[in-house]
Write an enzyme that holds these catalytic residues in place. Structure first.
Site, PDB file in Angstrom:
ATOM      1  N   THR A 177      37.916  43.333  28.543  1.00  0.00           N
ATOM      2  CA  THR A 177      37.660  42.232  29.464  1.00  0.00           C
ATOM      3  C   THR A 177      36.200  41.818  29.390  1.00  0.00           C
ATOM      4  OG1 THR A 177      37.127  43.703  31.308  1.00  0.00           O
ATOM      5  CG2 THR A 177      39.440  43.100  31.025  1.00  0.00           C
ATOM      6  N   LYS A 432      33.503  31.677  50.934  1.00  0.00           N
ATOM      7  CA  LYS A 432      34.029  31.985  52.267  1.00  0.00           C
ATOM      8  C   LYS A 432      33.029  31.498  53.304  1.00  0.00           C
ATOM      9  CE  LYS A 432      35.960  35.999  49.995  1.00  0.00           C
ATOM     10  NZ  LYS A 432      35.731  37.411  49.673  1.00  0.00           N
ATOM     11  N   TRP A 437      38.153  29.160  53.373  1.00  0.00           N
ATOM     12  CA  TRP A 437      37.910  29.179  51.934  1.00  0.00           C
ATOM     13  C   TRP A 437      37.535  27.784  51.443  1.00  0.00           C
ATOM     14  CZ3 TRP A 437      42.535  32.300  49.455  1.00  0.00           C
ATOM     15  CH2 TRP A 437      42.374  33.657  49.771  1.00  0.00           C
TER      16      TRP A 437
END
Length: 539
Positions: A177, A432, A437
């Site tokens: 990753t 946030k 959101w």
């Protein structure tokens, strides 16, 4: 040979499409070959690996760009019973050493030039036994190295009947990753996983690749199996065009024009750059039919320009290392053909319908599934035959990111009533503010819809009252100079959101940092702007 392995992926093109061309841009120029030559060279490389003691249980690392030698290694390594491990050539030294050590690679196949110079510089810290330079010669060096072409020339091709026996659960591939939230994590792919994913990608519900296509994978071969193109396009018998080391927009345009490319793929920034190049220098994109984009959301403005000016369809896809890349593709369903263009674009700009063979859940913080109404957001969980169920050598991450067969992707999404997934944000990037959101992706797309904005990235900055607030950065067109008030007004008109969504500040910057795969590097942007992460306290 037992079960689902990549052996048929090698047999089919070399026996049924031997004359079909493989084109490769290298540092020495264009190499033009065929699947027949590809088959011979792969079998010679398998013989060379066996003679040098590499086979089942070994891990073969690659450190290179997109070209014919890398494609041959994609097949020779797993067909020999070993595991192919692709390593990002643009990583920093520390990450390269960490990944090679963690994977315990036995041999490295390395491109000449900068990739080899990196390995040469780090040689004393690497555990590998040998380096194969993917070139005709080896530079003068203290590294234990051999030239790729010398190996292929030295060994007669192993007979097809003498290829090693394979099992579908053998490790065949490995990729790490990006490591944007910590150390990179290794993901292993078995033969069965690659088989399932490549077949999924070939289908009309996937990327619809056939032998009539001329495919140019721009997404790097060191990144998640190059979105499966080297396996799916080869299995299909398609003509393949590999753009070589660090291609720029001029290189890509030249190959599209020269080879009549019909299908290509890469992150949106690549295709934004190509548009700018064509605007400035001209170019012929008449052969091109489709561009597959992923990694980040494609601006609708870009998608419309390709369609309106060049009759090229831009198709959104979504995926990640843990899903072997492609996990969804967005195109309107057949019954939506008669809808007006704006309604079709409502679907096309989303990440789309889950790929055949996969299942999904969208869950809230309490683990309950949210409704498919296009509004309720939650974390996307997926499972299927091509989805990883654990990380290599990282038990602590396994507990956090997996739940049984389910991969918890970390993507915050909505799903509409037609089943189309739309990524609201990465869990780590969603802003946030005051308990609500704000989607950084929605803000970025809206900003890039402005005629004078080329790129945009939005990050969260700490706020005493609201916890976090959005800060936007934009790169403007060369002849553009939109002021902050103009951009703010544009956002108000474009976004169907309350005013508190709007960034407190919009900064014009010369460039936005990008990762090695072309995504916006928000961590790098935070460091550049000296912004503190509210949750971790890091800059």
């Amino acid at each position: 040979m037992t079960g689902l392995t990549i052996r048929p992926f090698f047999w089919r093109p070399t026996n049924l499409f031997p004359e079909t061309r493989l084109v490769s841009r290298t540092h020495d120029g264009i190499v033009d070959s065929s699947y027949a030559e590809f088959g011979e060279r792969v079998r010679s490389l398998i013989a060379a690996l066996a003679d040098r003691g590499f086979g089942p249980g070994d891990r073969i690392g690659t450190f290179g760009w997109n070209h014919h030698r890398h494609l041959e290694t994609y097949y020779a390594a797993p067909l020999s019973g070993a595991q192919l491990h692709t390593i990002n050539v643009q990583l920093g030294d520390n990450d390269v050493v960490y990944i090679v050590e963690d994977a315990d690679d036995d041999v490295l196949f390395v491109d000449p030039g900068a990739p080899f110079e990196t390995i040469e510089r780090l040689w004393a810290d690497l555990p590998v036994e040998e380096v194969v330079v993917m070139d005709e010669t080896v530079p003068e060096t203290e590294v234990d190295a051999v030239a790729y072409e010398a190996l292929v020339a030295e060994y007669d091709p192993i007979a097809e009947d003498d290829l090693p026996e394979l099992e579908e659960d053998y490790p065949a591939g490995m990729c790490y990753t990006s490591g944007t939230t910590g150390r990179p994590k290794g993901v292993e792919y078995t033969h069965k996983m690659i088989y399932a994913h490549a077949m999924m990608v070939m289908t009309p519900a996937g990327l619809d690749i056939s032998e009539r296509d001329v495919v140019m994978p721009v997404v790097p071969m060191f990144h998640v199996n190059s979105w499966e193109f080297p396996y799916a396009a080869t299995m299909a018998g398609a003509t393949q065009v590999y753009p070589g080391p660090a291609p720029d927009a001029a290189d890509l345009l030249e190959l599209i024009e020269r080879e009549d490319v019909t299908l290509t793929a890469g992150v949106p920034t690549v295709w934004i750059d190509l548009l700018e190049h064509v605007d400035e220098h001209g170019g012929d994109l008449s052969s091109l039919e489709r561009i597959v984009v992923g990694g980040s959301a494609a601006p609708e403005k870009m998608m419309r320009r390709y369609e309106d000016e060049f009759d090229v369809t831009v198709e959104h896809a979504w995926g990640m290392t843990e899903t072997m890349s492609i996990g969804s593709v967005s195109r309107p369903k057949a019954r939506m053909t008669d809808r007006d263009r704006s309604r079709r674009y409502e679907k096309r700009r989303k990440q789309g319908l889950l790929s055949p063979g996969l299942e999904m859940r969208v869950v809230d913080d309490s683990g309950e599934e949210v409704p498919w109404d296009g509004d309720a957001a939650g974390e996307l969980w997926v499972r299927g035959p091509s989805v990883a169920t654990e990380y290599y050598n990282r038990p602590e991450a396994n507990e956090e990111d997996f739940k049984g067969e389910w991969l918890k992707t970390g993507d915050i999404v909505t799903v509409d009533e037609d089943g189309y997934v739309e990524i609201v944000d990465r869990a780590k990037d969603v802003i946030k503010s005051g308990g609500e959101w704000i989607s950084s992706i929605a803000l970025e797309n809206a900003l890039m819809a402005h005629d004078e904005v080329v790129e945009a990235a939005v990050i969260a900055v700490p706020h005493e009252k609201w916890q976090e607030r959005p800060l936007a950065t934009v790169v403007t067109a060369e002849d553009g100079d939109p002021g902050e008030a103009e951009l703010r007004d544009h956002l108000q008109k474009t976004l169907d959101q309350p005013d508190w969504w709007l960034p407190d500040e919009i900064r014009v910057v010369e460039r936005i940092p990008k990762t090695a795969t072309g995504k916006f590097d928000k961590q790098g942007l935070r460091e550049k702007l000296d912004v503190i992460d509210v949750e971790t306290g890091d800059r």
